[in-house]
Scaffold this motif. Structure first.
Motif, mmCIF file in Angstrom:
data_model
loop_
_atom_site.group_PDB
_atom_site.id
_atom_site.type_symbol
_atom_site.label_atom_id
_atom_site.label_comp_id
_atom_site.label_asym_id
_atom_site.label_seq_id
_atom_site.Cartn_x
_atom_site.Cartn_y
_atom_site.Cartn_z
ATOM 1 N N TYR A 1 8.415 1.625 -9.720
ATOM 2 C CA TYR A 1 7.212 2.322 -9.792
ATOM 3 C C TYR A 1 7.539 3.886 -10.092
ATOM 4 C CZ TYR A 1 4.480 -1.118 -6.584
ATOM 5 O OH TYR A 1 3.873 -2.335 -6.270
ATOM 6 N N ALA A 2 8.723 4.266 -9.815
ATOM 7 C CA ALA A 2 8.922 5.777 -10.046
ATOM 8 C C ALA A 2 9.046 5.909 -11.476
ATOM 9 C CB ALA A 2 10.248 6.262 -9.617
ATOM 10 N N ALA A 3 9.644 4.739 -12.404
ATOM 11 C CA ALA A 3 9.624 4.883 -13.879
ATOM 12 C C ALA A 3 8.265 4.768 -14.333
ATOM 13 C CB ALA A 3 10.508 3.763 -14.371
ATOM 14 N N LEU A 4 7.279 3.816 -13.718
ATOM 15 C CA LEU A 4 6.052 3.408 -14.338
ATOM 16 C C LEU A 4 5.127 4.694 -13.993
ATOM 17 C CD1 LEU A 4 5.117 -0.071 -13.066
ATOM 18 C CD2 LEU A 4 5.323 0.654 -15.517
ATOM 19 N N PHE A 5 5.302 5.396 -12.916
ATOM 20 C CA PHE A 5 4.426 6.371 -12.817
ATOM 21 C C PHE A 5 4.715 7.831 -13.665
ATOM 22 C CE2 PHE A 5 3.254 3.773 -8.983
ATOM 23 C CZ PHE A 5 2.429 3.224 -9.696
ATOM 24 N N LEU A 6 6.117 7.862 -13.658
ATOM 25 C CA LEU A 6 6.687 9.121 -14.256
ATOM 26 C C LEU A 6 6.288 8.984 -15.797
ATOM 27 C CD1 LEU A 6 8.254 11.458 -14.561
ATOM 28 C CD2 LEU A 6 10.388 10.001 -15.183
ATOM 29 N N VAL B 1 13.028 10.396 -3.709
ATOM 30 C CA VAL B 1 11.935 10.639 -2.851
ATOM 31 C C VAL B 1 11.051 9.385 -2.233
ATOM 32 C CG1 VAL B 1 9.768 12.008 -2.870
ATOM 33 C CG2 VAL B 1 11.888 13.098 -3.755
ATOM 34 N N THR B 2 10.533 8.537 -3.402
ATOM 35 C CA THR B 2 10.195 7.583 -3.206
ATOM 36 C C THR B 2 10.826 6.456 -2.017
ATOM 37 O OG1 THR B 2 9.023 7.254 -5.416
ATOM 38 C CG2 THR B 2 9.073 5.499 -4.086
ATOM 39 N N THR C 1 0.788 -1.292 0.090
ATOM 40 C CA THR C 1 -0.017 0.086 0.044
ATOM 41 C C THR C 1 0.816 1.356 0.154
ATOM 42 O OG1 THR C 1 -1.747 -1.264 1.529
ATOM 43 C CG2 THR C 1 -1.765 1.097 1.278
ATOM 44 N N MET C 2 1.735 1.318 1.030
ATOM 45 C CA MET C 2 2.510 2.534 1.260
ATOM 46 C C MET C 2 3.374 2.768 -0.029
ATOM 47 S SD MET C 2 4.943 3.826 4.180
ATOM 48 C CE MET C 2 6.289 2.615 3.670
ATOM 49 N N VAL C 3 4.188 1.796 -0.223
ATOM 50 C CA VAL C 3 5.133 2.129 -1.392
ATOM 51 C C VAL C 3 4.643 2.498 -2.780
ATOM 52 C CG1 VAL C 3 7.235 1.019 -2.658
ATOM 53 C CG2 VAL C 3 6.703 0.591 -0.109
ATOM 54 N N PRO C 4 3.691 1.795 -3.235
ATOM 55 C CA PRO C 4 2.972 2.181 -4.569
ATOM 56 C C PRO C 4 2.278 3.522 -4.419
ATOM 57 C CG PRO C 4 1.781 0.370 -3.640
ATOM 58 C CD PRO C 4 2.891 0.529 -2.701
ATOM 59 N N ILE C 5 1.769 3.911 -3.331
ATOM 60 C CA ILE C 5 1.168 5.271 -3.340
ATOM 61 C C ILE C 5 2.032 6.235 -3.401
ATOM 62 C CG2 ILE C 5 -0.147 6.778 -1.894
ATOM 63 C CD1 ILE C 5 -2.276 4.333 -1.037
ATOM 64 N N ILE C 6 3.131 6.160 -2.507
ATOM 65 C CA ILE C 6 4.164 7.263 -2.610
ATOM 66 C C ILE C 6 4.680 7.250 -4.014
ATOM 67 C CG2 ILE C 6 6.451 7.713 -1.585
ATOM 68 C CD1 ILE C 6 5.485 6.741 1.131
ATOM 69 N N GLY C 7 4.754 6.078 -4.571
ATOM 70 C CA GLY C 7 5.537 6.147 -5.906
ATOM 71 C C GLY C 7 4.557 6.687 -7.002
ATOM 72 N N VAL C 8 3.214 6.706 -6.956
ATOM 73 C CA VAL C 8 2.405 7.371 -7.623
ATOM 74 C C VAL C 8 2.599 9.054 -7.396
ATOM 75 C CG1 VAL C 8 -0.324 8.127 -7.871
ATOM 76 C CG2 VAL C 8 0.428 5.673 -7.734
ATOM 77 N N VAL D 1 -5.055 9.070 -11.186
ATOM 78 C CA VAL D 1 -6.073 8.193 -11.097
ATOM 79 C C VAL D 1 -5.646 6.824 -11.492
ATOM 80 C CG1 VAL D 1 -8.407 7.675 -11.830
ATOM 81 C CG2 VAL D 1 -7.711 10.072 -11.235
ATOM 82 N N PHE D 2 -5.257 6.797 -12.657
ATOM 83 C CA PHE D 2 -4.471 5.465 -13.384
ATOM 84 C C PHE D 2 -3.654 4.751 -12.422
ATOM 85 C CE2 PHE D 2 -5.546 7.559 -17.574
ATOM 86 C CZ PHE D 2 -6.870 6.800 -17.635
ATOM 87 N N GLY D 3 -2.714 5.574 -11.734
ATOM 88 C CA GLY D 3 -1.512 5.276 -10.960
ATOM 89 C C GLY D 3 -2.368 4.568 -9.663
ATOM 90 N N LEU D 4 -3.366 5.076 -9.087
ATOM 91 C CA LEU D 4 -4.085 4.490 -7.870
ATOM 92 C C LEU D 4 -4.673 3.293 -8.150
ATOM 93 C CD1 LEU D 4 -4.970 7.605 -6.086
ATOM 94 C CD2 LEU D 4 -3.329 6.254 -5.450
#
Length: 239
Positions: free
Chosen positions: A144-149, A106-107, A59-66, A160-163
């Motif tokens: 996650y950082a690469a995907l959400f960037l 940051v992530t 939960t925490m890591v992907p949300i922070i990545g988003v 929205v898509f990231g979440l």
């Protein structure tokens, strides 16, 4: 490939007062819950693994990545200020790579460090649980950082898509549909954590060689494609 000015501007955008509060909320919650669980249950390896896997890594890591990944470039595209950046004599891949480094940093700070602290609180790193999940958080932070960037580059609805990916695909489908776990950053990072822990408390549905290849491929491909989309954005602005 790294521009200090772009990095400074990106850090300033990501660590503004409001976004910093959002970034710090989940890590603080994780640590508070860990203190409460330790006081109620004591040092229990299984409890530590369940909490770090379910709350920290899932939960925490992907949300922070988003927040970090999309926030590194998305707001600039939305408000049009990216045109100023594109007008500078800086190569587009350099812009993307610099923003990726900042998003990863940051992530990692807001996810891996709290994971380590929570793990030490929960069981004092018994059976290498705290270190294993910290390594998993570090590894997943990169992907996650690469995907959400990339999402922040190609879509105005990147958050929205990231979440949806983080909370629906990984947390929901990943726990219910076995095939979905193979395409899960969480499971890839758990494969690395399993190697570090060396026991049965940390498990993954993906083998370590497969996880390593997928982590590298996804990170490189997402970064490359984000650079290509930024080139397209420049051409659209010129037209």
């Amino acid at each position: 490939m790294y521009d200090p000015t772009v990095a400074r501007l990106t850090y300033r955008a990501l660590l503004g007062r409001r976004r910093a509060l959002i970034l710090g909320a989940l890590p603080l919650l994780l640590i508070v819950i860990s203190v409460i669980v330790r006081a109620l249950v004591g040092a229990d390896d299984q409890t530590a693994s369940d909490l770090l896997g379910g709350l920290a890594l899932a939960t925490m890591v992907p949300i922070i990545g988003v927040i970090a990944g999309t926030g590194a470039i998305g707001p600039e595209i939305d408000d049009g200020s990216v045109v100023y950046l594109l007008s500078k004599p800086i190569k587009r891949p350099t812009i993307i790579f610099t923003k990726l480094i900042v998003a990863i940093a940051v992530t990692m700070v807001f996810s891996a460090l709290p994971t380590l602290i929570a793990g030490l609180i929960l069981n004092g790193n018994g059976q290498q649980i705290a270190v294993a999940y910290t390594v998993a958080a570090l590894v997943s932070s990169i992907a996650y950082a690469a995907l959400f960037l990339l999402l922040g580059t190609v879509s105005r609805h990147a958050v929205v898509f990231g979440l949806v990916y983080a909370l629906v695909w990984e947390a929901l489908f990943g726990s219910l549909v076995s095939g979905a776990r193979t395409l899960s950053v969480q499971q890839w990072s758990l494969a690395v954590a399993h190697k570090v822990a060396g026991g049965d408390l940390v498990t993954s549905d993906v083998s370590l060689p497969t996880a390593t290849v997928l982590l590298v491929v996804v990170t490189v491909a997402a970064t490359w494609y984000a650079g290509q989309k930024l080139r397209t954005l420049k051409l659209a602005g010129e037209e």
